[in-house]
Design an enzyme around this catalytic site. Sequence first.
Site, PDB file in Angstrom:
ATOM      1  N   ASP A   1      -4.933  -2.652 -11.163  1.00 12.40           N
ATOM      2  CA  ASP A   1      -5.072  -1.788 -12.330  1.00 12.40           C
ATOM      3  C   ASP A   1      -3.649  -1.407 -12.784  1.00 12.40           C
ATOM      4  O   ASP A   1      -2.692  -1.570 -12.010  1.00 12.40           O
ATOM      5  CB  ASP A   1      -5.884  -0.560 -11.893  1.00 12.40           C
ATOM      6  CG  ASP A   1      -5.847   0.563 -12.891  1.00 12.40           C
ATOM      7  OD1 ASP A   1      -6.157   0.311 -14.070  1.00 12.40           O
ATOM      8  OD2 ASP A   1      -5.508   1.706 -12.502  1.00 12.40           O
TER       9      ASP A   1
ATOM     10  N   ASP B   1      -2.612   1.757 -15.148  1.00 15.45           N
ATOM     11  CA  ASP B   1      -2.374   3.203 -15.199  1.00 15.45           C
ATOM     12  C   ASP B   1      -2.739   3.896 -13.882  1.00 15.45           C
ATOM     13  O   ASP B   1      -3.863   3.773 -13.416  1.00 15.45           O
ATOM     14  CB  ASP B   1      -3.208   3.841 -16.319  1.00 15.45           C
ATOM     15  CG  ASP B   1      -2.816   3.330 -17.696  1.00 15.45           C
ATOM     16  OD1 ASP B   1      -3.111   2.153 -17.998  1.00 15.45           O
ATOM     17  OD2 ASP B   1      -2.211   4.098 -18.452  1.00 15.45           O
TER      18      ASP B   1
ATOM     19  N   ASP C   1      -6.964   2.899  -8.987  1.00 20.93           N
ATOM     20  CA  ASP C   1      -7.190   4.336  -8.755  1.00 20.93           C
ATOM     21  C   ASP C   1      -8.426   4.874  -9.478  1.00 20.93           C
ATOM     22  O   ASP C   1      -8.875   5.971  -9.191  1.00 20.93           O
ATOM     23  CB  ASP C   1      -5.964   5.138  -9.210  1.00 20.93           C
ATOM     24  CG  ASP C   1      -5.823   5.149 -10.720  1.00 20.93           C
ATOM     25  OD1 ASP C   1      -5.911   4.062 -11.320  1.00 20.93           O
ATOM     26  OD2 ASP C   1      -5.633   6.226 -11.301  1.00 20.93           O
TER      27      ASP C   1
HETATM   28 MG    MG Z   1      -5.939   3.522 -13.378  1.00 17.46          MG
END
Ligand code: MG
Length: 262
Positions: free
Chosen positions: A34, A36, A211
């Site tokens: 991922d 961000d 995340d």
């Molecule tokens: Mg993220």
Amino acid sequence: MLANLLFGPTEIDIVLGKSAPPLLNMANDALFADIDGTLASIADDPSDVQLDEAGRELLKALGARAGGAVALLTGRTLEDADRITGSSVAAIGALHGLQMRSARGVGISTAPTESVRAAADVFATHIGDGRLAARLEDKGASVALHYRHAPEAGASIDAFATEVARAHELRVQKGKMVIEILPPGRNKGDALRTFMRGAPFAGRTPVMVGDDLTDESAFAAANALGGFSVLVGPPRQTAAGYVLDDEDAVRAWLTRALDAAQ
Ligand SMILES: [Mg+2]
């Protein structure tokens, strides 16, 4: 964290049931990440998010070491992902997999769902016999109805598109003088599986790092394909088998893999 890396799981990790991940094997693994909150720090304004030069160089070096088997999985658009990462990664599953580009830098068409085809047929028929004033753009995975040439028909096109989308369990996304009809389904797990079916990913072991809640589908996909997954951030209910504290820990872990591969 350092203690984890050197001596294995600490007592606290054992209590939580998750420890730091094993080192990536650049010869055998495929890395999915991922952006961000995983590779780049989150900013108040999403358009301010940037991966620094060291991060970009790290991604390029990892890609070179892994035979190109590095992909980004993001909810952002392809354009946005390129902006943030300085185009340091070719393979990107953008918009949660609706917009995909291969490691060779070419677009991957995600299999059009039956319902998108059916909706496209309905629109084409209605446009053909003059009942719908829109212009149809068939993108394969989605269809767009443009009405810039006939703005006065916008409301009726909108109503019809919404009705057809509902009947076919599709979703509607409104733009400027355009209505797009898309499948509701694609997620990061679908994107990971799509990449794993082709070169240079096929035959490698998928490792997913992320995340977000939207990363969970990709965690599950990596696990199911015999790989592993890493949650970045505080512990929570997750399909990921391992944890890293933050973006800095991700970078340190990736750097160690690269160093080990030299
Ligand atoms: Mg993220």
